[in-house]
Design an enzyme around this catalytic site. Structure first.
Site, PDB file in Angstrom:
ATOM      1  N   ASP A  98     -40.589   3.453 -31.041  1.00  0.00           N
ATOM      2  CA  ASP A  98     -41.808   2.902 -31.635  1.00  0.00           C
ATOM      3  C   ASP A  98     -42.796   4.047 -31.851  1.00  0.00           C
ATOM      4  O   ASP A  98     -43.200   4.714 -30.895  1.00  0.00           O
ATOM      5  CB  ASP A  98     -42.395   1.865 -30.657  1.00  0.00           C
ATOM      6  CG  ASP A  98     -43.186   0.792 -31.349  1.00  0.00           C
ATOM      7  OD1 ASP A  98     -43.903   1.128 -32.316  1.00  0.00           O
ATOM      8  OD2 ASP A  98     -43.110  -0.380 -30.920  1.00  0.00           O
ATOM      9  N   ASP A 199     -45.630   1.568 -36.217  1.00  0.00           N
ATOM     10  CA  ASP A 199     -46.679   0.603 -35.891  1.00  0.00           C
ATOM     11  C   ASP A 199     -47.763   0.587 -36.982  1.00  0.00           C
ATOM     12  O   ASP A 199     -48.202   1.657 -37.429  1.00  0.00           O
ATOM     13  CB  ASP A 199     -47.303   1.050 -34.555  1.00  0.00           C
ATOM     14  CG  ASP A 199     -48.217   0.016 -33.940  1.00  0.00           C
ATOM     15  OD1 ASP A 199     -47.734  -1.087 -33.645  1.00  0.00           O
ATOM     16  OD2 ASP A 199     -49.408   0.317 -33.732  1.00  0.00           O
ATOM     17  N   GLU A 251     -44.152  -1.775 -39.637  1.00  0.00           N
ATOM     18  CA  GLU A 251     -44.897  -2.994 -39.334  1.00  0.00           C
ATOM     19  C   GLU A 251     -46.061  -3.058 -40.313  1.00  0.00           C
ATOM     20  O   GLU A 251     -46.921  -2.180 -40.315  1.00  0.00           O
ATOM     21  CB  GLU A 251     -45.420  -2.980 -37.900  1.00  0.00           C
ATOM     22  CG  GLU A 251     -46.034  -4.320 -37.529  1.00  0.00           C
ATOM     23  CD  GLU A 251     -47.054  -4.238 -36.401  1.00  0.00           C
ATOM     24  OE1 GLU A 251     -47.297  -5.267 -35.759  1.00  0.00           O
ATOM     25  OE2 GLU A 251     -47.637  -3.161 -36.183  1.00  0.00           O
ATOM     26  N   HIS A 325     -43.488  -9.069 -29.356  1.00  0.00           N
ATOM     27  CA  HIS A 325     -44.359  -9.015 -28.171  1.00  0.00           C
ATOM     28  C   HIS A 325     -45.814  -9.378 -28.484  1.00  0.00           C
ATOM     29  O   HIS A 325     -46.637  -9.406 -27.575  1.00  0.00           O
ATOM     30  CB  HIS A 325     -44.297  -7.613 -27.573  1.00  0.00           C
ATOM     31  CG  HIS A 325     -44.774  -6.573 -28.547  1.00  0.00           C
ATOM     32  ND1 HIS A 325     -44.056  -6.223 -29.678  1.00  0.00           N
ATOM     33  CD2 HIS A 325     -45.906  -5.849 -28.586  1.00  0.00           C
ATOM     34  CE1 HIS A 325     -44.736  -5.326 -30.355  1.00  0.00           C
ATOM     35  NE2 HIS A 325     -45.865  -5.073 -29.727  1.00  0.00           N
ATOM     36  N   ASP A 326     -46.130  -9.611 -29.764  1.00  0.00           N
ATOM     37  CA  ASP A 326     -47.508  -9.968 -30.145  1.00  0.00           C
ATOM     38  C   ASP A 326     -47.656 -11.438 -30.514  1.00  0.00           C
ATOM     39  O   ASP A 326     -48.749 -11.887 -30.850  1.00  0.00           O
ATOM     40  CB  ASP A 326     -47.938  -9.176 -31.398  1.00  0.00           C
ATOM     41  CG  ASP A 326     -48.041  -7.689 -31.152  1.00  0.00           C
ATOM     42  OD1 ASP A 326     -48.321  -7.280 -30.015  1.00  0.00           O
ATOM     43  OD2 ASP A 326     -47.850  -6.931 -32.127  1.00  0.00           O
TER      44      ASP A 326
END
Ligand code: ISL
Ligand code: CA
Length: 548
Positions: A98, A199, A251, A325-326
């Protein structure tokens, strides 16, 4: 550009902090991931995306990176990392790292040097004078609440932070910032990493001047600016694009279709694929995440259909996902976490794994894990949630309203520990977990995965089908029953083969229009026994039929 095939791959997302602890400190670690590699391998995935485990103060659980080329001791050592790459490789799986390049931690040495007055590093960040009257340079809001500008009292200036105050935005206009980011990617490539997730990468380009946003939080001034494409092409050329076997995913926060196609198109030489979030905004009335509203089925369908069709036309490529995870757990969000938990989890998996793109599975999704169900603020850990709690309380909302919202929307819903077994700490740790284990680990855990009817086996079968059938990998997407209020159905077509997917999104039986499923077709997978005439779909029933 990577010539690697994308349609037959699957990715498993690991949130290391909540996956497996091995030293009893209550925090998952890299050795824990190594311990569970055989489990992940059973599913049949190709890549493991691990969210950040670099040194960090953990204000945003590692997305506040203080050193991009090291391992936080809480998670382990560089030797553990090397072993993880090697052990995954032995099992035919590769690591996806990431990369958090929109911002770094204010504890990163770059920011510390900038604060100390070093002009070279000052230009790594976006530092401006405020407006008259002690106001920040613009009225933009941070994604986690409050102003997007942090005050620097020593010089009476402000630095931009689109996220938490501990996450200072990097200045991508500065070629030295781009050099530094390329250097980081190349560092991990040399360590054997074969995938990168970038990200909020569509936010890295910022405007020349900082104006007030008169009707919003400022995001229109920094989302999808034209220079993002230039920056990505440069990153591609100087790092991963030099290799045939590396995959990348961006993302994309609120990106539009046109830009998403450019980010992920094969010809544009930017990224392999993108995460878009439009299909998850179907339960936010007026864009406010914290307001509660049931999901709008028609919007979901319309959204998936439009993006599938248009991305294919433009030759873009999707990272397919229901959550990460969000986001809250999908079976709690649009499935049924009660009576039809197993059926609805399998149905949602069927919809996603039949689509055009590369599927991602978030840890615990493959066993149908549900939302955390936390009843008290002391149980929550996420910075966004804690900020929102204070805001909602200060706005005079009742406890009932505030917790109602947190229980549905908090990012912590997906961050409770992985449920390996039915013990008190779910086999996650011998110590006290950093965030509470969901009590339903007694019933929901990995122990029943050998059972042919388990959600785990269903995911495993879906991944195997993708690997076996070119029509799932490459087939053209055809929407069906666009107006049906309960069924989501589509077809994939390739070289005379036709795959039809039909799913009932609700807990009541519904009629299936005649002829939708080909009579001569073969059922590849379903969450109910398939026999006899098909004139309806049972609660949350899903079926995938192949003809030709
Ligand atoms: O979760 C969100 C807010 O409710 C999203 O808007 C999220 O902030 C957005 O998708 C960006 O997420 C990524 O970058 C953030 C980090 O907090 C997230 O965990 C990460 O996935 C900042 O680095
Ligand atoms: Ca640990």
């Amino acid at each position: 550009m990577a010539a690697i095939k994308l349609g037959d791959k699957a990715v498993y997302q690991i949130y290391p902090k909540s996956f497996q602890d091995t030293n009893g400190d209550g925090i998952g670690d890299l050795r824990g991931v190594i311990r569970r590699l055989d489990y992940i391998k059973e599913l049949g995935v190709d890549y493991l995306w691990l969210t950040p485990f670099y040194p960090s103060l953990q204000y945003d659980n590692g997305y506040d990176v203080a050193d991009y080329k090291a391992i936080d001791p809480v998670y382990g050592t560089m030797e553990d990392f090397d072993e993880l790459v090697a052990e995954a490789g032995k099992r035919g799986m590769y690591l996806m790292m990431d990369m958090v390049f929109n911002h770094c931690s204010t504890k990163h040495e770059w920011f510390q040097k900038a604060l100390a007055g070093d002009p070279f590093y000052r230009d790594f960040f976006i530092i401006r004078k405020g407006k008259a009257g002690g106001l920040p340079p613009s009225n933009w809001l941070s994604k986690f609440g409050g102003s997007a500008w942090g005050y620097l009292p020593a010089t009476d200036e402000y630095y931009l932070h689109l996220f938490h105050v501990s996450q200072a935005d990097l200045n991508w206009e500065n070629p030295h910032v781009r050099d530094a980011c390329c250097d980081v990617v190349n560092f991990w490539i040399e360590k054997g990493v074969k995938g990168f997730r970038f990200d909020v990468i569509n936010l890295i380009s910022k405007p020349e001047s900082y104006e007030d946003d008169l009707c919003g939080d400022g995001h229109k001034f920094y989302t999808d600016l034209p220079k993002v494409h230039e920056f990505l092409k440069e990153l591609n050329r100087r790092t991963f694009g030099r290799f045939e076997d590396i995959i990348t995913v961006g993302e994309m926060a609120s990106s539009d279709l046109e830009n998403s196609i450019r980010y992920s198109g094969r010809a544009t030489e930017e990224l392999s694929m993108i995460f878009d979030f439009h299909h998850l905004k179907i339960d936010y009335p007026s864009g406010n995440k914290w307001e509660i509203q049931p999901f709008r089925f028609h919007d979901l369908k319309h959204n998936l259909f439009t993006w599938q069709t248009e991305m294919e036309k433009g030759d873009g490529w999707h990272a397919l996902f229901w959550y990460n995870h969000d986001q809250p757990r999908i079976v709690s969000r649009i499935g049924d976490e009660g009576k039809y938990r197993v059926e609805s989890a399998k149905m949602l998996a069927t919809v996603l794994h039949g689509l055009r793109g590369t599927p991602y599975i978030y840890q615990g999704e493959e066993i149908g894990m549900t939302n955390a169900g936390f009843q008290d603020i002391s149980q929550y850990r996420d910075i966004e949630t804690l900020n929102v709690f204070n805001r909602l309380k200060s706005e005079g909302k009742t406890d009932g309203e505030v917790y109602g919202s947190l229980q549905k929307k908090s990012r912590d819903n997906a961050r409770t520990p992985m449920q390996w077994d039915d013990t008190e700490t779910a086999g996650f740790t011998d110590g006290t977990p950093w965030i509470e284990v969901n009590g339903n680990c007694r019933q929901i855990n990995t122990l029943d995965r050998e059972n042919p009817d388990s959600i785990f086996q269903y995911y495993k079968n879906l991944i195997a089908l993708r690997k076996a059938y070119p029509v799932i990998q490459e087939g053209s997407f055809v929407p069906l029953l666009e107006e049906d209020p309960r069924i989501l159905a589509y077809r994939r077509v390739l070289d005379g083969q036709e795959l039809t997917v039909a799913c009932n999104f609700f807990g009541e039986e519904t009629a299936l229009p005649q002829g939708l499923l080909p009579e001569t077709g073969r059922v590849l997978i379903s969450n109910y026994p398939q026999e006899g005439k098909r004139d309806g779909l049972r609660p949350y029933e899903a079926v995938m039929v192949l003809r030709g």
